[in-house]
Motif scaffolding. Structure first.
Motif, PDB file in Angstrom:
ATOM      1  N   GLY A 199     -14.045 -44.142 -63.845  1.00  0.00           N
ATOM      2  CA  GLY A 199     -14.379 -42.787 -64.275  1.00  0.00           C
ATOM      3  C   GLY A 199     -13.872 -41.722 -63.340  1.00  0.00           C
ATOM      4  N   GLY A 200     -13.900 -40.496 -63.845  1.00  0.00           N
ATOM      5  CA  GLY A 200     -13.508 -39.355 -63.039  1.00  0.00           C
ATOM      6  C   GLY A 200     -13.862 -38.061 -63.724  1.00  0.00           C
ATOM      7  N   ASP A 201     -13.984 -37.012 -62.935  1.00  0.00           N
ATOM      8  CA  ASP A 201     -14.227 -35.680 -63.497  1.00  0.00           C
ATOM      9  C   ASP A 201     -12.978 -35.205 -64.233  1.00  0.00           C
ATOM     10  OD1 ASP A 201     -16.914 -35.135 -62.473  1.00  0.00           O
ATOM     11  OD2 ASP A 201     -15.956 -35.238 -60.508  1.00  0.00           O
ATOM     12  N   THR A 202     -13.183 -34.374 -65.244  1.00  0.00           N
ATOM     13  CA  THR A 202     -12.087 -33.842 -66.054  1.00  0.00           C
ATOM     14  C   THR A 202     -12.349 -32.376 -66.362  1.00  0.00           C
ATOM     15  OG1 THR A 202     -13.240 -34.652 -68.035  1.00  0.00           O
ATOM     16  CG2 THR A 202     -11.483 -36.049 -67.170  1.00  0.00           C
ATOM     17  N   LEU A 203     -11.302 -31.565 -66.358  1.00  0.00           N
ATOM     18  CA  LEU A 203     -11.472 -30.161 -66.714  1.00  0.00           C
ATOM     19  C   LEU A 203     -10.178 -29.626 -67.314  1.00  0.00           C
ATOM     20  CD1 LEU A 203     -10.075 -28.231 -64.228  1.00  0.00           C
ATOM     21  CD2 LEU A 203     -11.966 -29.289 -63.011  1.00  0.00           C
ATOM     22  N   THR A 204     -10.340 -28.771 -68.310  1.00  0.00           N
ATOM     23  CA  THR A 204      -9.201 -28.152 -68.972  1.00  0.00           C
ATOM     24  C   THR A 204      -8.685 -26.996 -68.137  1.00  0.00           C
ATOM     25  OG1 THR A 204     -10.003 -28.773 -71.162  1.00  0.00           O
ATOM     26  CG2 THR A 204      -8.418 -26.962 -71.056  1.00  0.00           C
ATOM     27  N   THR A 205      -7.372 -27.008 -67.856  1.00  0.00           N
ATOM     28  CA  THR A 205      -6.771 -25.931 -67.068  1.00  0.00           C
ATOM     29  C   THR A 205      -5.869 -25.027 -67.903  1.00  0.00           C
ATOM     30  OG1 THR A 205      -5.027 -27.481 -66.430  1.00  0.00           O
ATOM     31  CG2 THR A 205      -6.842 -27.178 -64.882  1.00  0.00           C
ATOM     32  N   ILE A 206      -5.337 -25.551 -69.019  1.00  0.00           N
ATOM     33  CA  ILE A 206      -4.500 -24.751 -69.924  1.00  0.00           C
ATOM     34  C   ILE A 206      -4.921 -25.068 -71.340  1.00  0.00           C
ATOM     35  CG2 ILE A 206      -2.165 -24.265 -70.755  1.00  0.00           C
ATOM     36  CD1 ILE A 206      -1.126 -25.244 -68.040  1.00  0.00           C
ATOM     37  N   GLN A 207      -5.088 -24.054 -72.169  1.00  0.00           N
ATOM     38  CA  GLN A 207      -5.449 -24.261 -73.568  1.00  0.00           C
ATOM     39  C   GLN A 207      -4.683 -23.257 -74.429  1.00  0.00           C
ATOM     40  OE1 GLN A 207      -9.645 -24.311 -74.317  1.00  0.00           O
ATOM     41  NE2 GLN A 207      -9.432 -24.280 -76.530  1.00  0.00           N
ATOM     42  N   GLY A 208      -4.154 -23.734 -75.543  1.00  0.00           N
ATOM     43  CA  GLY A 208      -3.423 -22.838 -76.411  1.00  0.00           C
ATOM     44  C   GLY A 208      -2.780 -23.605 -77.556  1.00  0.00           C
ATOM     45  N   SER A 209      -1.553 -23.232 -77.910  1.00  0.00           N
ATOM     46  CA  SER A 209      -0.851 -23.906 -78.990  1.00  0.00           C
ATOM     47  C   SER A 209       0.609 -24.044 -78.613  1.00  0.00           C
ATOM     48  CB  SER A 209      -0.991 -23.147 -80.297  1.00  0.00           C
ATOM     49  OG  SER A 209      -0.414 -21.864 -80.197  1.00  0.00           O
ATOM     50  N   LEU A 210       1.289 -24.996 -79.239  1.00  0.00           N
ATOM     51  CA  LEU A 210       2.715 -25.161 -79.024  1.00  0.00           C
ATOM     52  C   LEU A 210       3.388 -25.293 -80.374  1.00  0.00           C
ATOM     53  CD1 LEU A 210       3.781 -28.433 -79.373  1.00  0.00           C
ATOM     54  CD2 LEU A 210       2.101 -28.644 -77.541  1.00  0.00           C
ATOM     55  N   THR A 211       4.641 -24.977 -80.408  1.00  0.00           N
ATOM     56  CA  THR A 211       5.420 -25.043 -81.644  1.00  0.00           C
ATOM     57  C   THR A 211       6.533 -26.057 -81.482  1.00  0.00           C
ATOM     58  OG1 THR A 211       4.955 -22.708 -82.093  1.00  0.00           O
ATOM     59  CG2 THR A 211       6.801 -23.725 -83.277  1.00  0.00           C
ATOM     60  N   LEU A 212       6.533 -27.036 -82.393  1.00  0.00           N
ATOM     61  CA  LEU A 212       7.573 -28.082 -82.365  1.00  0.00           C
ATOM     62  C   LEU A 212       8.165 -28.227 -83.761  1.00  0.00           C
ATOM     63  CD1 LEU A 212       5.866 -30.864 -80.213  1.00  0.00           C
ATOM     64  CD2 LEU A 212       7.723 -29.360 -79.517  1.00  0.00           C
ATOM     65  N   ALA A 226      -1.399 -34.728 -83.971  1.00  0.00           N
ATOM     66  CA  ALA A 226       0.046 -34.915 -83.854  1.00  0.00           C
ATOM     67  C   ALA A 226       0.625 -35.887 -84.866  1.00  0.00           C
ATOM     68  CB  ALA A 226       0.373 -35.391 -82.439  1.00  0.00           C
ATOM     69  N   ASP A 227      -0.096 -36.175 -85.944  1.00  0.00           N
ATOM     70  CA  ASP A 227       0.368 -37.173 -86.920  1.00  0.00           C
ATOM     71  C   ASP A 227       1.722 -36.820 -87.537  1.00  0.00           C
ATOM     72  OD1 ASP A 227      -2.175 -39.074 -87.393  1.00  0.00           O
ATOM     73  OD2 ASP A 227      -2.843 -37.013 -87.100  1.00  0.00           O
ATOM     74  N   GLY A 228       2.044 -35.546 -87.612  1.00  0.00           N
ATOM     75  CA  GLY A 228       3.288 -35.147 -88.239  1.00  0.00           C
ATOM     76  C   GLY A 228       4.501 -35.200 -87.328  1.00  0.00           C
ATOM     77  N   LEU A 229       4.308 -35.510 -86.055  1.00  0.00           N
ATOM     78  CA  LEU A 229       5.425 -35.553 -85.120  1.00  0.00           C
ATOM     79  C   LEU A 229       6.134 -36.902 -85.159  1.00  0.00           C
ATOM     80  CD1 LEU A 229       3.843 -33.777 -82.018  1.00  0.00           C
ATOM     81  CD2 LEU A 229       5.509 -32.840 -83.620  1.00  0.00           C
ATOM     82  N   SER A 230       7.440 -36.875 -85.020  1.00  0.00           N
ATOM     83  CA  SER A 230       8.214 -38.110 -84.962  1.00  0.00           C
ATOM     84  C   SER A 230       8.187 -38.680 -83.544  1.00  0.00           C
ATOM     85  CB  SER A 230       9.665 -37.841 -85.356  1.00  0.00           C
ATOM     86  OG  SER A 230      10.300 -37.033 -84.371  1.00  0.00           O
TER      87      SER A 230
END
Length: 276
Positions: free
Chosen positions: A263-276, A28-32
């Motif tokens: 600590g805690g368990d972690t899991l990905t529920t949504i994966q994809g791309s976004l346009t800004l 995200a380096d290019g985001l303001s």
């Protein structure tokens, strides 16, 4: 407009939709600042994070953390969820720990059965002023005498933690968000010895744009720094989110060097791309 890799990670649960979600934007380096803040308002999650190149050579990545109303220097479930996303996307730590750079400095995370972060030093600790406790009691709709103990436990979001009689008293709270105002209040009560979890925790953070946070790593870290090894054992599990129909489990342990790991368990529920 540009496209960015995106993940939404459920944190403090091993079952989807029972923990606390965090939205994570990669590269995200290019985001303001305004784009980050605007996207965080749009997701309307308690936190949205942005992974950037580190500025400190000791760090693996830099993290910016936004609530719907502003930026935080540190927060727990975004730290775990963002580290999970970074590793899942192919991130390779430079050393034995994953090292995150954020507003409070460098935060180390260890990888084992589950990710855990080293609790950062408190920005503010110590006793809570009586006028603040009166305001908290009114905001929680309880008598002042029902707050058995209290401590500032601020490691970024501004936490003040209060202890009630037991876990049932915490679960029974029906707070008034308007009366609590911009206070970040954590309520904690113990379960009977031998129960699955040692404590029940609730987090009220209307000042950050969220009346109640489902599961909160930073608050649990502050509570451990306050009560761990005294009221609470050196290793225990905290329950949070019950009233919100979540099943958050926060695993807290103090190592031989006195470092508190959350600590805690972690899991990905949504994966994809976004346009800004």
């Amino acid at each position: 407009m540009s496209s960015y890799e995106f993940r939404q990670v459920d944190v403090f649960t091993n079952e989807p939709m029972l923990g606390n979600p965090v939205a994570v934007v990669h590269g995200a380096d290019g985001l303001s600042d305004e784009q980050m803040a605007s996207f965080a308002r749009w997701t309307n999650l308690s936190e949205t994070t942005f992974l950037l190149r580190p500025g400190d050579p000791a760090a693996d990545y830099r993290l910016r953390i936004f609530t719907p109303s502003g930026e935080l220097p540190f927060a727990g479930h975004p730290t775990l969820g963002s580290a999970h996303a970074w590793l899942e996307a192919g991130g390779e730590p430079k050393g034995a720990y994953v090292v995150q750079e954020c507003g409070v400095g460098l935060v180390s995370l260890q990888r084992g059965e589950r990710l855990a972060f080293a609790a950062p030093d408190l920005l503010r600790g110590g006793p809570v002023e009586e006028d603040v406790l009166e305001r908290i009691a009114a905001g929680l709709r309880i008598g002042r005498a029902e707050i058995l103990a209290a401590q500032w436990a601020d490691n970024g979001p501004g936490w003040v933690a209060v202890m009630l009689r037991d876990a049932e008293a915490v679960l029974a709270l029906t707070p008034d968000p308007a009366a609590l105002g911009d206070l970040a209040v954590g309520a904690v009560g113990t379960y009977p010895e031998g129960a699955e979890c040692a404590i029940e925790v609730r987090a009220f953070v209307g000042g950050l744009g969220v009346d109640e946070d489902p599961v909160t790593g930073s608050l649990n870290a502050g509570i451990a720094q306050w009560l761990g090894g005294d009221v609470l054992p050196v290793a225990y599990v905290s329950s949070q989110g019950t009233v919100m129909k979540r099943r958050g489990r926060v695993h807290v342990a103090t190592d031989d060097e006195g470092r508190i790991w959350v600590g805690g368990d972690t899991l990905t529920t949504i994966q994809g791309s976004l346009t800004l």
